[in-house]
Enzyme design. Structure first.
Site, PDB file in Angstrom:
ATOM      1  N   CYS A   2       0.828  -1.205   0.000  1.00 59.83           N
ATOM      2  CA  CYS A   2       0.000   0.000   0.000  1.00 59.83           C
ATOM      3  C   CYS A   2       0.866   1.260   0.000  1.00 59.83           C
ATOM      4  O   CYS A   2       2.015   1.231   0.432  1.00 59.83           O
ATOM      5  CB  CYS A   2      -0.865   0.033   1.245  1.00 59.83           C
ATOM      6  SG  CYS A   2      -1.828  -1.458   1.489  1.00 59.83           S
ATOM      7  N   ARG A  27       5.028   0.561  -6.215  1.00 61.45           N
ATOM      8  CA  ARG A  27       4.960  -0.365  -5.080  1.00 61.45           C
ATOM      9  C   ARG A  27       3.944  -1.480  -5.331  1.00 61.45           C
ATOM     10  O   ARG A  27       3.934  -2.466  -4.597  1.00 61.45           O
ATOM     11  CB  ARG A  27       4.548   0.404  -3.809  1.00 61.45           C
ATOM     12  CG  ARG A  27       5.571   1.401  -3.325  1.00 61.45           C
ATOM     13  CD  ARG A  27       4.951   2.415  -2.370  1.00 61.45           C
ATOM     14  NE  ARG A  27       4.456   1.826  -1.148  1.00 61.45           N
ATOM     15  CZ  ARG A  27       5.140   1.756  -0.008  1.00 61.45           C
ATOM     16  NH1 ARG A  27       6.350   2.248   0.061  1.00 61.45           N
ATOM     17  NH2 ARG A  27       4.606   1.216   1.062  1.00 61.45           N
ATOM     18  N   TRP A  80      -2.902  -2.499  -1.567  1.00 61.34           N
ATOM     19  CA  TRP A  80      -2.518  -3.850  -1.971  1.00 61.34           C
ATOM     20  C   TRP A  80      -3.272  -4.747  -1.004  1.00 61.34           C
ATOM     21  O   TRP A  80      -2.990  -4.763   0.203  1.00 61.34           O
ATOM     22  CB  TRP A  80      -1.005  -4.020  -1.849  1.00 61.34           C
ATOM     23  CG  TRP A  80      -0.519  -5.425  -1.871  1.00 61.34           C
ATOM     24  CD1 TRP A  80      -0.248  -6.209  -0.781  1.00 61.34           C
ATOM     25  CD2 TRP A  80      -0.226  -6.230  -3.017  1.00 61.34           C
ATOM     26  NE1 TRP A  80       0.194  -7.446  -1.189  1.00 61.34           N
ATOM     27  CE2 TRP A  80       0.226  -7.487  -2.552  1.00 61.34           C
ATOM     28  CE3 TRP A  80      -0.295  -6.003  -4.393  1.00 61.34           C
ATOM     29  CZ2 TRP A  80       0.602  -8.510  -3.414  1.00 61.34           C
ATOM     30  CZ3 TRP A  80       0.083  -7.039  -5.238  1.00 61.34           C
ATOM     31  CH2 TRP A  80       0.523  -8.269  -4.753  1.00 61.34           C
ATOM     32  N   ASN A 106      -1.350   1.592   6.147  1.00 57.07           N
ATOM     33  CA  ASN A 106      -0.476   0.551   5.589  1.00 57.07           C
ATOM     34  C   ASN A 106      -0.109  -0.376   6.727  1.00 57.07           C
ATOM     35  O   ASN A 106       0.189   0.092   7.823  1.00 57.07           O
ATOM     36  CB  ASN A 106       0.844   1.142   5.073  1.00 57.07           C
ATOM     37  CG  ASN A 106       0.672   1.866   3.773  1.00 57.07           C
ATOM     38  OD1 ASN A 106      -0.425   1.927   3.242  1.00 57.07           O
ATOM     39  ND2 ASN A 106       1.749   2.424   3.277  1.00 57.07           N
ATOM     40  N   GLY A 107      -0.045  -1.672   6.455  1.00 60.92           N
ATOM     41  CA  GLY A 107       0.366  -2.621   7.492  1.00 60.92           C
ATOM     42  C   GLY A 107      -0.744  -3.609   7.777  1.00 60.92           C
ATOM     43  O   GLY A 107      -1.694  -3.747   6.993  1.00 60.92           O
ATOM     44  N   GLU A 499      16.926 -24.044  -4.297  1.00 64.45           N
ATOM     45  CA  GLU A 499      16.510 -22.649  -4.460  1.00 64.45           C
ATOM     46  C   GLU A 499      17.725 -21.750  -4.742  1.00 64.45           C
ATOM     47  O   GLU A 499      17.652 -20.819  -5.557  1.00 64.45           O
ATOM     48  CB  GLU A 499      15.753 -22.195  -3.205  1.00 64.45           C
ATOM     49  CG  GLU A 499      15.412 -20.718  -3.121  1.00 64.45           C
ATOM     50  CD  GLU A 499      14.606 -20.172  -4.307  1.00 64.45           C
ATOM     51  OE1 GLU A 499      14.124 -20.946  -5.148  1.00 64.45           O
ATOM     52  OE2 GLU A 499      14.500 -18.938  -4.412  1.00 64.45           O
ATOM     53  N   LYS A 503      18.254 -19.298  -7.935  1.00 63.71           N
ATOM     54  CA  LYS A 503      18.467 -17.851  -7.773  1.00 63.71           C
ATOM     55  C   LYS A 503      19.712 -17.408  -8.522  1.00 63.71           C
ATOM     56  O   LYS A 503      19.706 -16.416  -9.233  1.00 63.71           O
ATOM     57  CB  LYS A 503      18.596 -17.554  -6.278  1.00 63.71           C
ATOM     58  CG  LYS A 503      18.124 -16.228  -5.855  1.00 63.71           C
ATOM     59  CD  LYS A 503      16.657 -16.169  -5.481  1.00 63.71           C
ATOM     60  CE  LYS A 503      15.760 -16.583  -6.608  1.00 63.71           C
ATOM     61  NZ  LYS A 503      14.419 -16.846  -6.259  1.00 63.71           N
ATOM     62  N   GLU A 506      19.239 -17.640 -12.418  1.00 62.47           N
ATOM     63  CA  GLU A 506      18.280 -16.746 -13.077  1.00 62.47           C
ATOM     64  C   GLU A 506      18.769 -15.302 -13.157  1.00 62.47           C
ATOM     65  O   GLU A 506      18.421 -14.590 -14.098  1.00 62.47           O
ATOM     66  CB  GLU A 506      16.879 -16.842 -12.475  1.00 62.47           C
ATOM     67  CG  GLU A 506      16.673 -16.164 -11.146  1.00 62.47           C
ATOM     68  CD  GLU A 506      15.203 -16.153 -10.705  1.00 62.47           C
ATOM     69  OE1 GLU A 506      14.963 -16.289  -9.512  1.00 62.47           O
ATOM     70  OE2 GLU A 506      14.306 -15.983 -11.550  1.00 62.47           O
ATOM     71  N   HIS A 522      27.640 -40.294  -7.530  1.00 65.90           N
ATOM     72  CA  HIS A 522      26.950 -41.124  -8.528  1.00 65.90           C
ATOM     73  C   HIS A 522      26.937 -40.473  -9.908  1.00 65.90           C
ATOM     74  O   HIS A 522      26.157 -40.867 -10.763  1.00 65.90           O
ATOM     75  CB  HIS A 522      25.513 -41.410  -8.069  1.00 65.90           C
ATOM     76  CG  HIS A 522      25.461 -42.192  -6.797  1.00 65.90           C
ATOM     77  ND1 HIS A 522      25.867 -43.502  -6.704  1.00 65.90           N
ATOM     78  CD2 HIS A 522      25.092 -41.829  -5.541  1.00 65.90           C
ATOM     79  CE1 HIS A 522      25.731 -43.927  -5.453  1.00 65.90           C
ATOM     80  NE2 HIS A 522      25.265 -42.913  -4.736  1.00 65.90           N
ATOM     81  N   LYS A 628       8.028 -11.829 -14.486  1.00 62.45           N
ATOM     82  CA  LYS A 628       7.641 -11.974 -13.075  1.00 62.45           C
ATOM     83  C   LYS A 628       6.504 -12.966 -12.923  1.00 62.45           C
ATOM     84  O   LYS A 628       6.456 -13.746 -11.991  1.00 62.45           O
ATOM     85  CB  LYS A 628       7.248 -10.605 -12.512  1.00 62.45           C
ATOM     86  CG  LYS A 628       6.884 -10.608 -11.026  1.00 62.45           C
ATOM     87  CD  LYS A 628       8.092 -10.933 -10.185  1.00 62.45           C
ATOM     88  CE  LYS A 628       7.771 -11.056  -8.699  1.00 62.45           C
ATOM     89  NZ  LYS A 628       8.851 -11.778  -7.987  1.00 62.45           N
TER      90      LYS A 628
END
Ligand code: M6R
Length: 633
Positions: A2, A27, A80, A106-107, A499, A503, A506, A522, A628
């Site tokens: 927000c 944002r 948001w 906000n929050g 992961e 990262k 990419e 192996h 995205k």
């Protein structure tokens, strides 16, 4: 996330608010609104007018055409969604019943359900599904019941209201009875006061202010600012006046959007302590300061019924969200003793999978729009499965089609590489695993409380990892040109190695792979040579000797070696000393129960990937060939 804007001065508030909100669009948001107070020059005949719409600011602008409220004091917001879908009614500002107090926020208000009941018992009828609306009613409640009406009642009512709020909040408040002032409050959510000449401003981020002023107060937690046209008074949360030095911002607009960070990705990595706290705390009931009597709650779910029925969990997702699912698999097995199947959504949708009416089906997606994940969800539903979605995007397609949605509270991610979305997905999965373990009778009160206490330490420990970013940057500067980077680990560490490899590849375009450490011999070891960096996760001390023997195998082939491990336990440095003999770099995490270590180790690797990307001259926010949100097959 927000965005807040606020204005008091001599110009028309509507145009200033719209211009400021536009500067906050980056944002991310799904709806927008303004509240403007109109009054005669002597402040008589004051009235608050609210306009708000779902959708982009252009929709709000269209709604304002020939219908813009006139007035020189106002607040605005881009929302948001966190509580309640994106809609006109859930958009901010929110007002009390009579429309005489308007609030933007906000929050997250963690105890909003409790406050809602308190207010309902006193006759308040709620209009929206938001947590924010309680704030407007609460301020009004204290204002109406004030016994000392002469000593700044709006400030007093606001102070009383915020003393009842648990969670994070940045607030802008205006009131019909006080047409000369705007109140701003900050706790755990940023808010800036901009200082002008015969006009003052508030905004959640500097870009919204730079067209008007560069002199600001960055509000600190629990500070309240009361803005008038010609001055700003600052208070602490006991209502005592405080003095603050203003600061001059010399950032350009672009770096202001990133809060001074070079890239959104770095900013988002740094937002993780807060995002983790925002995802964790609203799920804990019974007092969040002592783990002993705390209980996890998922109000969206009938978890006792699901737990009684579930014989198996099936998790599907893509990319980083899939890696969260792999951690989830280990966590459900460990804490809830339930069999778990985890699969990549693009594979799952074309398999001929077995369905059982007692399966608990979990879909994970940051954006809530990933085509393969959505197809897996639809397939499961076609077969009668009840689907739980873990997502960060309220109102997304996945959130609409799933039977139940568990929202992470990461705020929007702008960088393509997923960082805070991943760690908040993990947080949600751990909470679910612990609660299922309790309900299934496999976690006794002690282990359950230990689990919660472990999670409660994560946000502050995540902040501690960020303090080591210079060391990560230095190491990345030495290693970014390596031809190959391999990540090794076992169990929870293996999930993080998957992961980490994603990262790094990419955003730095380095060939990186992850291997279950035991698999090295192996086949993959044939690839190891002096152009290879091997990153080993060795956080599970029961497996330490196994994993270090894997590292020895790669060292003898000339590879560089980085080990990520737990910091020494008290005075015992045995593991650290052993690691020093086989690593040219060691990064430690604050001591954490093995299942929760991915929440911390991954932050090192997000930073490492980021700095490698920058060292290679890439734009980490917009890696080549990637989007995205992957809404096509
Ligand atoms: O929005 P989703 O979580 O469904 O996205 C899934 C993947 O596309 C995503 O995690 C992707 O792998 C990220 N760019 C990784 O950083």
């Amino acid at each position: 996330m927000c965005g807040i804007a606020g204005y008091t001065g001599y110009q028309e508030a509507t145009s200033i608010l719209l211009a400021a909100l536009k500067k906050l669009e980056y944002r991310g948001y799904d709806s927008a609104g303004i509240a403007v107070l109109s009054a005669a020059p002597d402040f008589s005949g004051a009235n608050i007018e609210v306009r708000k719409t779902k959708g982009p600011l252009s929709a709000l602008e269209a709604a304002l055409e020939n219908n813009a409220p006139a007035g020189k004091l106002g607040i605005g917001h881009t929302r948001w969604a966190t509580h309640g879908e994106p809609s006109d009614i859930n958009s901010h500002p929110h007002t009390d019943v009579s429309g005489s107090i308007a609030v933007v926020h906000n929050g997250i208000i963690e105890n909003y359900a409790h406050l809602k009941s308190f207010l309902r018992e006193r006759g308040v009828v709620f209009r929206s599904e938001t947590d924010t609306e309680v704030i407007a009613h609460l301020i009004d409640h204290y204002y109406q019941n004030d016994k000392h009406p002469r000593s700044d009642p709006l400030l007093r009512a606001t102070l009383q209201a915020i003393s009842k709020l648990e969670g994070s909040y940045a607030l802008g408040v205006i009131a019909r009875d006080f047409p000369d002032r705007l109140i701003a409050v900050r706790k755990d959510s940023p808010l800036i006061v901009g200082l002008g000449k015969n006009e003052n401003f508030i905004a959640s981020d500097a870009p919204a202010l730079l067209a008007y002023t560069r002199d600001v107060y960055f509000l600190r937690d629990n500070e309240i600012a009361v803005l008038y046209n010609d001055h700003v008074d600052m208070y602490n949360n006991s209502g005592e006046k405080i003095l603050r030095e203003s600061q001059h911002i010399d950032w350009d607009v672009e770096s202001a959007e990133k809060a001074g960070f070079a890239h959104f990705m770095l900013k988002e990595i740094h937002e993780q302590p807060k995002a983790l706290r925002d995802t964790l705390n609203p799920r804990l009931g019974g007092g969040i300061n002592t783990a002993a009597n705390v209980q996890i709650h998922f109000d969206e779910l009938d978890l006792p019924a699901l737990s009684a029925q579930a014989k198996r969990i099936v998790i599907t997702a893509c990319g980083t969200a899939y890696h969260a699912g792999v951690v989830g698999k280990y966590a459900f097995e460990h804490f809830a003793r339930l069999p778990v199947e985890t699969d990549i959504a693009s594979e799952y949708r074309y398999r001929d999978p077995l369905f059982d009416k007692n399966d608990l089906f979990i879909i994970i997606s940051q954006s809530g729009e990933t085509a393969d994940t959505l197809a897996a969800l639809r397939l499961a539903k076609e077969h009668g499965a009840k689907v739980i979605a873990i997502t960060n995007a309220v109102g997304s397609t996945i959130s609409r089609e799933a039977d139940t949605v568990l929202y992470t509270r990461a705020g929007p991610e702008i960088a393509v590489a997923s960082t805070k979305a991943f760690t908040t997905q993990l947080m949600c999965l751990y909470l679910l695993a612990l609660e299922l373990g309790r309900l299934r009778g496999v976690l006794g009160p002690e282990r359950y409380a230990e689990g919660i206490a472990g999670l409660q330490k994560i946000p502050e420990n995540a902040a501690k990892i960020l303090e080591h970013k210079e060391a990560v940057q230095r190491y990345a500067a030495r290693q970014f040109n390596k031809k190959k980077v391999f990540f090794l680990g076992r169990l929870f560490d293996y999930a993080v190695s998957m992961e980490s490899a994603l990262k790094l590849k990419e955003i730095s375009y380095t060939h990186s792979e992850s291997f279950a450490a035991g698999e090295l011999k192996h086949g993959p070891i044939a690839l190891v040579d002096k152009d290879t960096l091997v990153v080993t996760f060795a956080t599970q001390e029961t497996l330490f000797s196994k994993i270090t023997s894997n590292v020895r195998e790669v060292l003898s082939r000339g590879a560089a070696s980085l080990i990520v491990m737990q910091e020494p336990d008290g005075g015992s440095t045995t593991f650290l000393e052993a690691a020093k003999t086989i690593a040219d770099e060691i990064w430690t995490i604050p001591r954490t129960a093995a299942p929760f270590t991915p929440l911390l180790t991954v932050i090192y690797m997000q930073l490492f990937a980021y700095y490698c990307s920058v060292s290679r001259g890439n734009d980490p926010d917009k890696p080549r060939n990637l989007a995205k949100s992957v809404t096509v097959e």
